[in-house]
Structures are given as C-alpha cells and as structure tokens.
Design a protein around this motif. Structure first.
Motif, PDB file in Angstrom:
ATOM      1  N   VAL A 237       0.852  -1.190   0.000  1.00  0.00           N
ATOM      2  CA  VAL A 237       0.000   0.000   0.000  1.00  0.00           C
ATOM      3  C   VAL A 237       0.891   1.243   0.000  1.00  0.00           C
ATOM      4  CG1 VAL A 237      -1.641   1.317   1.403  1.00  0.00           C
ATOM      5  CG2 VAL A 237      -1.818  -1.173   1.266  1.00  0.00           C
ATOM      6  N   LYS A 238       0.463   2.225  -0.790  1.00  0.00           N
ATOM      7  CA  LYS A 238       1.147   3.528  -0.791  1.00  0.00           C
ATOM      8  C   LYS A 238       0.119   4.569  -0.417  1.00  0.00           C
ATOM      9  CE  LYS A 238       5.079   4.667  -3.621  1.00  0.00           C
ATOM     10  NZ  LYS A 238       5.575   5.184  -4.863  1.00  0.00           N
ATOM     11  N   GLN A 239       0.469   5.497   0.479  1.00  0.00           N
ATOM     12  CA  GLN A 239      -0.551   6.461   0.898  1.00  0.00           C
ATOM     13  C   GLN A 239      -0.594   7.703   0.016  1.00  0.00           C
ATOM     14  OE1 GLN A 239       0.124   7.448   4.973  1.00  0.00           O
ATOM     15  NE2 GLN A 239       1.996   8.598   4.617  1.00  0.00           N
ATOM     16  N   HIS A 240       0.558   8.087  -0.495  1.00  0.00           N
ATOM     17  CA  HIS A 240       0.570   9.321  -1.289  1.00  0.00           C
ATOM     18  C   HIS A 240       0.646   9.023  -2.772  1.00  0.00           C
ATOM     19  CE1 HIS A 240       2.193  11.187   2.556  1.00  0.00           C
ATOM     20  NE2 HIS A 240       1.029  11.754   2.325  1.00  0.00           N
ATOM     21  N   ARG A 241      -0.311   9.531  -3.457  1.00  0.00           N
ATOM     22  CA  ARG A 241      -0.215   9.491  -4.916  1.00  0.00           C
ATOM     23  C   ARG A 241       0.340  10.845  -5.316  1.00  0.00           C
ATOM     24  NH1 ARG A 241       0.019   5.207  -6.513  1.00  0.00           N
ATOM     25  NH2 ARG A 241      -1.383   3.551  -5.889  1.00  0.00           N
ATOM     26  N   THR A 242       1.439  10.859  -6.052  1.00  0.00           N
ATOM     27  CA  THR A 242       2.020  12.140  -6.416  1.00  0.00           C
ATOM     28  C   THR A 242       1.145  12.824  -7.450  1.00  0.00           C
ATOM     29  OG1 THR A 242       4.084  10.975  -6.194  1.00  0.00           O
ATOM     30  CG2 THR A 242       4.209  13.205  -7.022  1.00  0.00           C
ATOM     31  N   LYS A 243       0.899  14.109  -7.200  1.00  0.00           N
ATOM     32  CA  LYS A 243       0.038  14.868  -8.108  1.00  0.00           C
ATOM     33  C   LYS A 243       0.738  15.109  -9.438  1.00  0.00           C
ATOM     34  CE  LYS A 243      -2.489  18.864  -7.971  1.00  0.00           C
ATOM     35  NZ  LYS A 243      -2.090  20.213  -7.750  1.00  0.00           N
ATOM     36  N   LEU A 320       6.387  12.456 -18.064  1.00  0.00           N
ATOM     37  CA  LEU A 320       7.451  12.239 -17.094  1.00  0.00           C
ATOM     38  C   LEU A 320       6.796  11.717 -15.818  1.00  0.00           C
ATOM     39  CD1 LEU A 320       9.533  15.511 -17.654  1.00  0.00           C
ATOM     40  CD2 LEU A 320       9.911  13.277 -18.668  1.00  0.00           C
ATOM     41  N   SER A 321       7.596  11.487 -14.772  1.00  0.00           N
ATOM     42  CA  SER A 321       7.006  10.835 -13.600  1.00  0.00           C
ATOM     43  C   SER A 321       5.866  11.639 -12.973  1.00  0.00           C
ATOM     44  CB  SER A 321       8.079  10.534 -12.561  1.00  0.00           C
ATOM     45  OG  SER A 321       8.731  11.729 -12.222  1.00  0.00           O
ATOM     46  N   HIS A 322       6.027  12.951 -12.822  1.00  0.00           N
ATOM     47  CA  HIS A 322       4.964  13.730 -12.179  1.00  0.00           C
ATOM     48  C   HIS A 322       4.425  14.824 -13.076  1.00  0.00           C
ATOM     49  CE1 HIS A 322       7.732  12.719  -8.609  1.00  0.00           C
ATOM     50  NE2 HIS A 322       6.904  11.733  -8.844  1.00  0.00           N
ATOM     51  N   ARG A 323       4.782  14.763 -14.339  1.00  0.00           N
ATOM     52  CA  ARG A 323       4.355  15.832 -15.230  1.00  0.00           C
ATOM     53  C   ARG A 323       3.943  15.270 -16.571  1.00  0.00           C
ATOM     54  NH1 ARG A 323       9.021  16.863 -12.789  1.00  0.00           N
ATOM     55  NH2 ARG A 323       9.070  18.579 -11.328  1.00  0.00           N
ATOM     56  N   VAL A 324       2.929  15.891 -17.134  1.00  0.00           N
ATOM     57  CA  VAL A 324       2.592  15.576 -18.517  1.00  0.00           C
ATOM     58  C   VAL A 324       2.887  16.828 -19.321  1.00  0.00           C
ATOM     59  CG1 VAL A 324       0.796  14.886 -20.117  1.00  0.00           C
ATOM     60  CG2 VAL A 324       0.796  13.979 -17.789  1.00  0.00           C
ATOM     61  N   ILE A 325       3.751  16.666 -20.318  1.00  0.00           N
ATOM     62  CA  ILE A 325       4.167  17.821 -21.099  1.00  0.00           C
ATOM     63  C   ILE A 325       3.483  17.774 -22.460  1.00  0.00           C
ATOM     64  CG2 ILE A 325       6.159  18.874 -22.242  1.00  0.00           C
ATOM     65  CD1 ILE A 325       7.790  17.990 -19.837  1.00  0.00           C
ATOM     66  N   TYR A 326       3.000  18.941 -22.882  1.00  0.00           N
ATOM     67  CA  TYR A 326       2.447  19.083 -24.231  1.00  0.00           C
ATOM     68  C   TYR A 326       3.345  20.080 -24.953  1.00  0.00           C
ATOM     69  CZ  TYR A 326      -1.531  16.685 -22.279  1.00  0.00           C
ATOM     70  OH  TYR A 326      -2.326  15.735 -21.670  1.00  0.00           O
ATOM     71  N   ALA A 327       3.948  19.620 -26.029  1.00  0.00           N
ATOM     72  CA  ALA A 327       4.969  20.453 -26.667  1.00  0.00           C
ATOM     73  C   ALA A 327       4.609  20.780 -28.115  1.00  0.00           C
ATOM     74  CB  ALA A 327       6.316  19.737 -26.631  1.00  0.00           C
ATOM     75  N   ASP A 328       4.889  22.027 -28.487  1.00  0.00           N
ATOM     76  CA  ASP A 328       4.791  22.459 -29.884  1.00  0.00           C
ATOM     77  C   ASP A 328       6.200  22.737 -30.390  1.00  0.00           C
ATOM     78  OD1 ASP A 328       2.065  22.493 -29.441  1.00  0.00           O
ATOM     79  OD2 ASP A 328       1.981  24.671 -29.135  1.00  0.00           O
ATOM     80  N   LEU A 329       6.384  22.581 -31.680  1.00  0.00           N
ATOM     81  CA  LEU A 329       7.680  22.939 -32.269  1.00  0.00           C
ATOM     82  C   LEU A 329       7.429  23.896 -33.427  1.00  0.00           C
ATOM     83  CD1 LEU A 329      10.777  22.510 -32.462  1.00  0.00           C
ATOM     84  CD2 LEU A 329      10.295  20.740 -34.162  1.00  0.00           C
ATOM     85  N   TYR A 330       8.078  25.050 -33.345  1.00  0.00           N
ATOM     86  CA  TYR A 330       8.002  26.046 -34.412  1.00  0.00           C
ATOM     87  C   TYR A 330       9.348  26.127 -35.111  1.00  0.00           C
ATOM     88  CZ  TYR A 330       3.607  27.661 -32.452  1.00  0.00           C
ATOM     89  OH  TYR A 330       2.310  27.721 -32.011  1.00  0.00           O
TER      90      TYR A 330
END
Ligand code: SF4
Length: 367
Positions: A237-243, A320-330
C-alpha cells in the motif's frame, strides 16, 4: 494480532522460535530460487564498488532492459572514479541523454570529484555520504562490493515483504518505513548478505511482480499471507499518490542559414544541465497566433527582423514521472547574420548532436 507485529515485537518466545524458523526458510527459499532464476547482468558477480555504484544509480529509476546499454556505454567511457571525475559535466550528461532523472548523472559526477585520490569509500558511512546515495544504494554497494550485512529495501523488496507477511501499512509512511526496515534487517541472511540481497531483489522483479504474479508457481506460496487472504493485488500500500501537473512548452527551432540556437538549462527544474532549443512555457495551450503575440516571443528577435514562422508539431504529449508535457515545435527562419537570440549559443545545425538534449527535443526534431 497480525503476523508482522509478532515479528517486530516478539511477544512470546515460542512465537519467535517459529518466526526464526520461517525466516531461515524464507531466505533459503529465495536463495534457492535465485540459483535457478538469476538474471545474468553485467554488474552481477563483480566486486568493484565503482561499477556497482554506477549500475545501482542507473537502475534507481530505470528498467533493466533500458539501463543495460546505458550502463555498458557509460562504464566503457568512464571505467573508474578518476576518469569520471576528470570528465566535463556536459560529456557525462551526453552519456546519460534519454535516461531521464538527470540529477543522477550530475550527482555521480559531483560524487566522483569528491573522492580523494579517485578512491571509492570503503565504509558504509563513507558510501552513504556520497552525493545522491541514499540508504538503499549504500546498502546495495556495501553488501555487493564488501559483503557487509546491510539489507536493501527497494520497491521489489517492499513488495515481496508486504505480500509474504501480509503488511498493509503504507510503505511511504513513517511507521511503514520503520517496520519494513526492521523486518528487512531481520530477514537478511547475515552469512550471505550479497547473495540474499540480490536474490530478493530479483525475486521481486521476476517472480513477485506488481501485476498478476504467478503465485501457484511461487516457492513461497505455502507461507504467503497475501495469497492466503486474497489480497495480493492490493499490496504493498502507498498512501501518497504524487500529483501530476500539465506543462505547455513551445520550442523554437531556428534556421539562420547553417546555424541554430540553443542554451543550457540551469534552473532547478526538470532537465537541469541539458541543452535545449529556445523555449517559451505557458500555463495553458496556445494557438500559433497567440504565441506570436506574446511579448516573450517578440523579445527573442532583434528590432526590425521579420522571421518566417512555421508550426511543425503541435501538442506532442510527453509523460514524465509527475508531469505531462504538451509540446509544440516552431521553425523560425532568419538570415544567417541575425542579431536575434542574443542570449543563446549559436551553433551549426549539424553540431546539435554533440549536445545532450532532453528526449522530448530529440523526438520533436526527428524527421
Ligand atoms: S505467493 Fe504470490 S504474492 Fe506471495 S510471495 Fe509468491 S508471488 Fe508474491
């Protein structure tokens, strides 16, 4: 009273005797399993603490299959403490490119430079004091390299112990950490700490896997509390889910004749120490028109310059582990002698490969 309470508190002599018998059996069973199922890996059966350290740091956040080639390349180029200490950080980062969690590479480099005379520490305290080395890694290095009696407690070990003993205390709670540390120390085969530690880690990685372990084929099944109680899937069991947070990155690939622009990330943020293309980050997604209207975008250009801007990629998702990145390329086209991007490093476009960049930038630039 739960079984694990008996282990820790040892309330009656008779119960303790049974537990010691179970402990011997536990270690022996796992070691016997390991003799047959051991994974052949290049960092196995070696006693060089430097090589063990490199492998353990790579494997902290990386699956064996992915880390394997990185390990071989890394130790081929940096075969000992002295070579790593003498290297430039940019080169170390280049060898780490694509592995993620780049603070690991920076810490390795810093730690190598802190070892006087290129000598790896020989005590637990000395190893533990190295930058980036926590209790788990210190235990792994000291038991594998020096045969010291320190138990490793990684994710695999937590899982095996939590299930076998039916422990539902969260592994990331103070109480849980203490209990698992005590239990791991109790279970350690003090006559063969290196063998036992490697065996239980492999057992967790191969047999007692996170999803749907093959319990009927498990040599520990007869005494496994989670199996008997039908709670294998819910342990540990893990108590903290990382946001998880979303981030929106707009990269600019400049074509100024044969040149382009990059810079090194120096802030305490993801990808510190890596290079990247000019970047604007915004709190929400932007259309091309909105980006072009931003002061931060216009300030990149010298007065009077008229760049030709083209949106190449939009909303590329990178997790990534705690981040979702949305990237554009110009793609931005400018004259070769442009005065824009004055605070960036101007390099020939084909030199970009010489710099360590985040995997996301690699993906965006792929044809
Ligand atoms: S019986 Fe299943 S849950 Fe228990 S230790 Fe073996 S694989 Fe893990």
């Amino acid at each position: 009273m739960l079984f694990y309470k008996k282990v820790i508190e040892g309330p009656v002599i008779v119960a303790k005797k049974c537990i010691f018998a179970a402990m011997d059996n536990f270690a022996q069973t796992i070691e016997t399993w390991y003799a047959v199922n051991k994974r052949e890996l290049p960092w196995r059966d070696i006693s060089d603490p430097y090589l063990i350290w490199i492998s353990e740091i790579i494997l902290q956040q990386t699956r064996v299959a992915q880390g394997y080639d990185y390990y071989l390349r890394f130790v081929h180029r940096f075969p000992d403490v002295r070579t790593l200490a003498e290297a430039e950080e940019d080169e170390v980062m280049k060898y780490w490119q694509g592995l993620g969690y780049y603070s690991r590479a920076r810490n390795l480099h810093t730690a190598a430079r802190s070892m006087a005379g290129g000598l790896f520490p020989r005590t637990y305290q000395g190893v533990r004091a190295l930058k980036g080395v926590g209790e788990y890694t210190a235990a792994a290095i000291c038991s594998f390299a020096y045969g010291m009696g320190y138990p490793v407690v990684d994710g695999n070990v937590y899982r095996v112990l939590a299930r076998y003993f039916g422990i539902d205390l969260p592994i990331d709670s103070t109480e849980g950490k203490k209990l698992f540390a005590t239990l791991a120390a109790e279970m350690l085969d003090r006559n063969h700490p290196a063998l036992y530690n490697q065996a239980i880690m492999d057992f967790g990685a191969v047999q007692c896997v996170p999803q749907s372990p093959d319990c009927p084929a498990c040599p520990l099944s007869a005494g496994c509390v989670a199996l008997a109680k039908g709670c294998v899937a819910s342990l540990p069991v893990k108590q903290h889910r990382t946001k998880t947070t979303n981030r929106y990155l707009h990269y600019i690939y400049v074509r100024a004749g044969a040149y382009t622009f990059i810079r090194k990330r120096t802030d305490d943020d993801i990808w510190k120490g890596l290079f990247e293309l000019p970047l604007i980050e915004t709190p929400s997604p932007l259309t091309e028109e909105e980006l072009l209207g931003l002061p931060a975008f216009r300030e990149l250009f010298a007065p009077g310059e008229q760049p030709v801007v083209r949106l190449i990629r939009q909303g590329v998702k990178h997790v990534l582990s705690h981040r979702v990145i949305y990237a554009d390329l110009y793609e931005v086209t400018l004259p070769e002698a442009t005065a824009s991007f004055p605070s960036y490093l101007k390099i020939r476009q084909e030199e970009l490969d010489n710099y360590a960049v985040p995997r996301l930038v690699q993906l965006l630039l792929q044809p």
